[in-house]
Design a protein around this motif. Structure first.
Motif, PDB file in Angstrom:
ATOM      1  N   LYS B   4       0.637  -1.205   0.051  1.00  0.00           N
ATOM      2  CA  LYS B   4      -0.149  -0.021   0.096  1.00  0.00           C
ATOM      3  C   LYS B   4       0.891   1.069   0.163  1.00  0.00           C
ATOM      4  N   PRO B   5       0.341   2.299  -0.329  1.00  0.00           N
ATOM      5  CA  PRO B   5       1.374   3.452  -0.554  1.00  0.00           C
ATOM      6  C   PRO B   5       1.412   3.970   0.822  1.00  0.00           C
ATOM      7  N   ASN B   6       0.672   3.837   1.825  1.00  0.00           N
ATOM      8  CA  ASN B   6       0.873   4.115   3.175  1.00  0.00           C
ATOM      9  C   ASN B   6       2.263   3.458   3.594  1.00  0.00           C
ATOM     10  N   SER B   7       2.441   1.965   3.365  1.00  0.00           N
ATOM     11  CA  SER B   7       3.538   1.255   3.493  1.00  0.00           C
ATOM     12  C   SER B   7       4.857   1.960   2.966  1.00  0.00           C
ATOM     13  N   GLU B   8       4.889   2.207   1.649  1.00  0.00           N
ATOM     14  CA  GLU B   8       5.915   2.958   1.256  1.00  0.00           C
ATOM     15  C   GLU B   8       6.394   4.010   1.959  1.00  0.00           C
ATOM     16  N   GLN B   9       5.308   4.957   2.128  1.00  0.00           N
ATOM     17  CA  GLN B   9       5.663   6.348   3.130  1.00  0.00           C
ATOM     18  C   GLN B   9       6.452   5.718   4.455  1.00  0.00           C
ATOM     19  N   ARG B  10       5.622   4.784   5.156  1.00  0.00           N
ATOM     20  CA  ARG B  10       6.477   4.359   6.273  1.00  0.00           C
ATOM     21  C   ARG B  10       7.885   3.820   6.078  1.00  0.00           C
ATOM     22  N   ARG B  11       8.074   3.034   5.366  1.00  0.00           N
ATOM     23  CA  ARG B  11       9.409   2.710   4.761  1.00  0.00           C
ATOM     24  C   ARG B  11      10.114   3.848   4.502  1.00  0.00           C
ATOM     25  N   ALA B  12       9.801   4.790   3.857  1.00  0.00           N
ATOM     26  CA  ALA B  12      10.633   5.926   3.377  1.00  0.00           C
ATOM     27  C   ALA B  12      10.966   6.845   4.816  1.00  0.00           C
ATOM     28  N   GLN B  13      10.153   6.793   5.719  1.00  0.00           N
ATOM     29  CA  GLN B  13      10.594   7.501   6.926  1.00  0.00           C
ATOM     30  C   GLN B  13      11.395   6.872   7.947  1.00  0.00           C
ATOM     31  N   ILE B  14      11.401   5.454   7.913  1.00  0.00           N
ATOM     32  CA  ILE B  14      12.328   4.862   8.469  1.00  0.00           C
ATOM     33  C   ILE B  14      13.824   4.622   7.939  1.00  0.00           C
ATOM     34  N   VAL B  15      13.944   4.698   6.632  1.00  0.00           N
ATOM     35  CA  VAL B  15      15.136   5.211   5.711  1.00  0.00           C
ATOM     36  C   VAL B  15      15.612   6.303   6.203  1.00  0.00           C
ATOM     37  N   GLN B  16      14.768   7.346   6.272  1.00  0.00           N
ATOM     38  CA  GLN B  16      15.320   8.552   6.440  1.00  0.00           C
ATOM     39  C   GLN B  16      15.854   8.537   8.046  1.00  0.00           C
ATOM     40  N   ALA B  17      15.077   7.974   8.892  1.00  0.00           N
ATOM     41  CA  ALA B  17      15.555   7.957  10.356  1.00  0.00           C
ATOM     42  C   ALA B  17      16.840   7.299  10.412  1.00  0.00           C
ATOM     43  N   LEU B  18      17.437   6.095   9.654  1.00  0.00           N
ATOM     44  CA  LEU B  18      18.368   5.560   9.523  1.00  0.00           C
ATOM     45  C   LEU B  18      19.713   6.570   9.299  1.00  0.00           C
ATOM     46  N   LEU B  19      19.335   7.252   7.956  1.00  0.00           N
ATOM     47  CA  LEU B  19      20.307   8.344   7.747  1.00  0.00           C
ATOM     48  C   LEU B  19      20.515   9.242   8.768  1.00  0.00           C
ATOM     49  N   ASP B  20      19.485  10.005   9.491  1.00  0.00           N
ATOM     50  CA  ASP B  20      19.736  10.855  10.566  1.00  0.00           C
ATOM     51  C   ASP B  20      20.409  10.230  11.751  1.00  0.00           C
ATOM     52  N   THR B  21      20.206   8.984  12.076  1.00  0.00           N
ATOM     53  CA  THR B  21      20.819   8.196  12.959  1.00  0.00           C
ATOM     54  C   THR B  21      22.497   7.990  13.057  1.00  0.00           C
TER      55      THR B  21
END
Lengths: 202, 202
Positions: B4-21
């Motif tokens: 689902k699109p929502n799942s893609e958004q969530r994954r992108a959010q997690i990837v961004q969080a890894l980058l920041d961390t």
């Protein structure tokens, strides 16, 4: 003399053990216990010679910079010609010859990454970069001047060449199969030569 | 549609969080708990979307490569001229313009260092390097051919330019104060231009 020769040897042994441990596990996981095991010494003895792991790392940065400097001086010692000295420098840093040391290159890449975050590592890395930039700028200015060219771009050219060297080390360590064999030193020399040839006269 | 699109958004959010961390703590210390906290999600939800931290990292490498590719395409879209496309590529990768992203550059440096040791990271990094080498070689071959020059050295030239880019990212992240301001894109463009000008005719 503040340190006995034996103490210098012991310190060098510990620094080498950090290099080997980092190459395998990275800096984060290179604990004092692991480094001590690799050096075949007790952790207590490591603490006698160095205050902290960061201290050993600083000694390693200095040792790598000194070894790189020695390679250049060994190749450049028989010539005062500006172009020959520049070529000796490029060969010393990028050549696949005897002096090349894959373990040292991989350690330098890890140090560069640690320098992004850890202030103590960054200070040592930046000092090494500043020293390298000064040497490179001097070599390039001499080569430009020997050809009767302006030297105004020597600083930016030094920066680009240093970047090429750092990136060559990175790619050699992390993606060797993706790169053509032995491209770095000849291509760096040719890029610099053609840049200098096309500079306006002074 | 498997996600689902929502799942893609969530994954992108997690990837961004890894980058920041990673930018703050490095990969090793970027635990699932820290990444989840940064993403404002539960660790359980991270495990629902990704099998492991290495999985998030692979998604990050793909996202960084895709973003870099987008920058190039946006700058190159209005021209079919070989030299203009090459210039667009260099500006996209090295320019200080709007598309530049210091956080992404720092993350790429950390990924490059992790690639030295961790096989999973190395595979993703090497794939990105192979893709970049192919694009660069094509751009350089086209520019050489457009000037009526031999293309035999396009591969080695691509390697040297890629090395310069990787090293520029490294130095920008770890020793910015040691480098002259804005040297990278103009100097890379000029080095390549003068190299091509001096190549023999085909």
């Amino acid at each position: 003399m503040s340190r006995k020769p034996n103490s210098e040897q012991r310190r060098a042994q510990i620094v080498q053990a950090l290099l080997d441990t980092m190459a395998e596990h990275g800096y984060e996981k290179a604990t004092i216990v692991l480094i001590a095991r690799r050096a075949d010494l007790t952790p207590g003895l490591l603490h006698y010679h160095f205050h902290s792991k960061a201290d050993i790392l600083l000694a390693l940065v200095k040792a790598l910079a000194a070894a790189a400097q020695q390679r250049y001086l060994a190749l450049a010692q028989n010539t005062l010609d500006a172009d020959q000295r520049l070529k000796a420098y490029i060969d010393a840093r990028l050549g696949l010859g005897e002096g090349a040391d894959p373990g040292a290159v991989a350690a330098w890449v890890v140090i560069g990454a640690e320098a992004v975050r850890q202030p103590e590592v960054r200070a040592a890395y930046q000092h090494a970069v500043d020293t390298e930039m000064a040497l490179l700028r001097e070599l390039l200015s001499a080569s430009l001047a020997a050809q009767g060219k302006i030297t105004a771009n020597a600083h930016a050219l030094a920066a680009a060449l240093l970047a090429m060297m750092e990136g060559t080390f990175q790619l050699a360590s992390a993606a060797p199969a993706s790169m053509p064999m032995g491209y770095a030193a000849p291509m760096a020399a040719q890029l610099v030569r053609r840049f200098i040839d096309a500079e306006p006269p002074a």
